[in-house]
Design a protein around this motif. Sequence first.
Motif, short mmCIF file in Angstrom:
data_model
loop_
_atom_site.label_atom_id
_atom_site.label_comp_id
_atom_site.label_asym_id
_atom_site.label_seq_id
_atom_site.Cartn_x
_atom_site.Cartn_y
_atom_site.Cartn_z
N ALA A 64 0.92 -1.07 0.14
CA ALA A 64 0.02 -0.06 0.29
C ALA A 64 0.85 1.12 0.03
O ALA A 64 0.44 2.14 -0.83
CB ALA A 64 -0.87 0.07 1.32
N ALA A 65 2.13 1.29 0.59
CA ALA A 65 2.71 2.21 0.99
C ALA A 65 3.46 2.63 -0.47
O ALA A 65 3.84 3.57 -0.85
CB ALA A 65 3.76 2.23 2.01
N GLY A 104 -1.33 13.46 -5.52
CA GLY A 104 -2.18 12.34 -5.06
C GLY A 104 -3.21 12.23 -5.96
O GLY A 104 -4.43 11.78 -5.80
N ALA A 139 1.18 3.98 -2.95
CA ALA A 139 0.79 5.39 -2.69
C ALA A 139 2.08 6.39 -3.19
O ALA A 139 1.72 7.14 -3.94
CB ALA A 139 0.59 5.72 -1.36
N ALA A 158 2.05 9.06 -6.12
CA ALA A 158 2.47 10.40 -5.89
C ALA A 158 3.35 10.72 -7.04
O ALA A 158 3.69 11.92 -7.41
CB ALA A 158 3.15 10.62 -4.55
#
Length: 100
Positions: free
Chosen positions: A82-83, A97, A86, A90
């Motif tokens: 998930a990180a 986002g 993200a 980004a």
Amino acid sequence: MSHHEATAQRRRATHLRRLATTISTTPAVHLERHLGADTWFGPRAQDCTGRLAAARSDALAAVDDLRARARWIDAHADRLDAAAAAADLAATTGGSGGCR
């Protein structure tokens, strides 16, 4: 964080699960099936049976611990994914986002 780290963690969790299965299915864990008064009796036999039961209990507790750790590692890998996702988002959206 990278997806590669998450993949490595999942491999580690898979290894722990395989180890747990190996321990839980080893013949030594089931030796008590072969013990009894018709096999061996007396104080030494009782002592051996007690020690065997304790060792079996310890082995099965280790199996539970390995499986619990594997579940934790899988959840950690999900967080890493998930990180990484993200961070990828980004990077492709210039850090906004996707919202402007």
